[in-house]
Design an enzyme around this catalytic site. Structure first.
Site, PDB file in Angstrom:
ATOM      1  N   THR A   1       0.834  -1.211   0.000  1.00 41.19           N
ATOM      2  CA  THR A   1       0.000   0.000   0.000  1.00 41.19           C
ATOM      3  C   THR A   1       0.865   1.256   0.000  1.00 41.19           C
ATOM      4  O   THR A   1       1.989   1.252   0.523  1.00 41.19           O
ATOM      5  CB  THR A   1      -0.900  -0.012   1.257  1.00 41.19           C
ATOM      6  OG1 THR A   1      -1.467   1.283   1.433  1.00 41.19           O
ATOM      7  CG2 THR A   1      -0.128  -0.356   2.523  1.00 41.19           C
ATOM      8  N   ASP A   2       0.293   2.338  -0.500  1.00 40.98           N
ATOM      9  CA  ASP A   2       1.005   3.625  -0.449  1.00 40.98           C
ATOM     10  C   ASP A   2       1.168   4.127   0.987  1.00 40.98           C
ATOM     11  O   ASP A   2       1.983   5.020   1.250  1.00 40.98           O
ATOM     12  CB  ASP A   2       0.293   4.684  -1.310  1.00 40.98           C
ATOM     13  CG  ASP A   2      -1.138   4.986  -0.886  1.00 40.98           C
ATOM     14  OD1 ASP A   2      -1.635   4.340   0.052  1.00 40.98           O
ATOM     15  OD2 ASP A   2      -1.758   5.876  -1.510  1.00 40.98           O
ATOM     16  N   GLU A   3       0.380   3.542   1.913  1.00 44.61           N
ATOM     17  CA  GLU A   3       0.453   4.032   3.302  1.00 44.61           C
ATOM     18  C   GLU A   3       1.810   3.763   3.943  1.00 44.61           C
ATOM     19  O   GLU A   3       2.131   4.340   4.976  1.00 44.61           O
ATOM     20  CB  GLU A   3      -0.655   3.406   4.155  1.00 44.61           C
ATOM     21  CG  GLU A   3      -2.012   3.864   3.723  1.00 44.61           C
ATOM     22  CD  GLU A   3      -3.112   3.653   4.749  1.00 44.61           C
ATOM     23  OE1 GLU A   3      -2.812   3.482   5.942  1.00 44.61           O
ATOM     24  OE2 GLU A   3      -4.283   3.667   4.345  1.00 44.61           O
TER      25      GLU A   3
END
Ligand code: NAD
Ligand code: DAU
Length: 342
Positions: A125-127
């Protein structure tokens, strides 16, 4: 080829299975899913009896089960979607996030090494990059942005990413990682922003917006994510990380207003509630590597995707209605009753 898809009874995993069965009917798909609260076998109903598809209920952190499944199926490719995926739940209780997202990933990679899997793909994820400031629209996450997480969820995903890269360097496991921005589309569990707002609006319930609704997310239609992963497992370079996103940044409040507008519901349903702890301000992916190396571009414009998604929830009440009874309502009351501002 045999592809093991973990977490395939969840939102993105199920959409990926549908995409792969249509795009590569010659492949065998084995889905391993623990059917947690977020997994729903009814999502896979249309493929359960299809030739070339097998569903196995099981936990990716259960070493014995995973090893025997790998012995039996000898997958060529593993695509790991299985995860605890909701930030708010990770803030409430991090432990299961560490078990599934980190330990589970390492068990799958150990099994992959034993069986000589040709590609282990980790859906990340980009998180893992943390967040960007709201007043710097010139900044984007690239694959070289340092990992700098905010929540137990994103920390567990970053931990898994580091392990995946370590298994590549130490053991030579042929891995790839994709880091995608926020997905939306059919079959998303109604704890996440878009389906939660659609379902609450349909029921004339308050729409709980965290803080002032100014946080920005970069939205991608789920099919575009699935097509990107398909490209990476076939053409991506081993050992590489690929960012996936469509340059579609929107403030939460604008998404919520759009949902209300599409459903013909009043803005008076919007209720501002206490902010998420450690709330990331802005996500924005630079997907240049996916485009230049693999020729990927998103195909669904946000306006079309959101209309399709809203229509899907309108037409598939039989999918979400059973979900929002019982345990879901306990979760909802626990999460939201304390958040409503006086
Ligand atoms: P989801 O919560 O809808 O589905 C997760 C699935 O994993 C469920 O079917 C669940 O039963 C299964 N699962 C959970 N624990 C398991 C375990 N221990 N063993 C086997 N199965 C287990 O999640 P999603 O939104 O579809 O996300 C899928 C993956 O994509 C996750 O790894 C997530 O981190 C990542 N991701 C999600 C988004 C997004 O916007 N939703 C964006 C980028 C990346
Ligand atoms: O960016 C990718 C990530 O996107 C994935 O890795 C996660 O698995 C996925 O859950 C998602 O995380 P977010 O925290 O961005 O998604 P969520 O739908 O929970 O929230 C989106 C935004 O909306 C966020 O700023 C919080 C806000 N929000 C969310 C809910 C559930 C609200 O204002 N009210 C709400 O009730």
């Amino acid at each position: 080829m045999t592809i093991l898809v973990t977490g395939g009874a969840g939102f993105i995993g199920s959409n990926f299975i549908f995409h792969m069965m249509e795009a590569h009917p010659e492949d065998r798909i084995v889905c391993l899913d623990a059917l947690t609260y977020a997994g729903n076998l009814s999502t896979l109903e249309s493929v359960l009896d299809a030739g070339g598809f097998r569903f196995v209920k099981g936990d990716i952190a259960d070493r014995d089960l995973v090893y025997s499944l790998f012995e039996e199926e000898r997958p060529d490719v593993v695509v790991n979607f299985a995860a605890e995926s909701h930030v708010d739940r990770s803030i409430e209780d991090p432990e299961i996030f560490l078990r599934t997202n980190i330990i589970g990933t390492s068990v799958l990679m150990d099994a992959s090494r034993r069986c000589g899997v040709k590609r282990f793909h980790q859906v990340s994820t980009d998180e893992v990059y943390g967040d960007l400031p709201l007043d710097r629209p010139d900044l984007f996450f690239t694959e070289d942005t340092p990992l700098h997480t905010s929540s137990p969820y994103s920390s567990s995903k970053a931990g898994a990413d580091l392990l995946v890269l370590a298994y590549h360097r130490t053991y030579g496991l042929p891995v790839t990682i994709s880091r995608c921005s926020n997905n939306y589309g059919p079959y998303q569990f109604p704890e996440k922003l878009i389906p939660l707002m659609i379902i609450n609006a349909l029921s004339d319930r308050p729409l709980p917006v965290y803080g002032r609704g100014e946080n920005v997310r970069d939205w991608l239609y789920v099919e575009d994510h699935c097509k990107a992963i398909d490209l990476i497992i076939h053409k991506g370079r081993v050992g590489q990380v690929y960012n996936i996103g469509g340059h579609n940044e929107m403030r939460n409040i604008d998404i919520v207003r759009l949902v209300l507008e599409e459903l013909g519901k009043p803005e008076s349903l919007i209720t501002y509630v206490a902010d998420r702890k450690g709330h990331d301000l802005r996500y924005a992916i630079d997907p240049a590597k996916m485009h230049s190396e693999l020729g990927w571009l998103p195909e669904t414009m946000f306006r079309d995707g959101i209309v399709k998604t809203i229509r899907w929830y309108l037409e598939n009440e039989s999918w979400w209605r059973p979900i929002i009874s019982g345990e879901y309502m306990n979760y909802y009351d626990r999460m939201y009753s304390g958040k409503v501002k006086a």
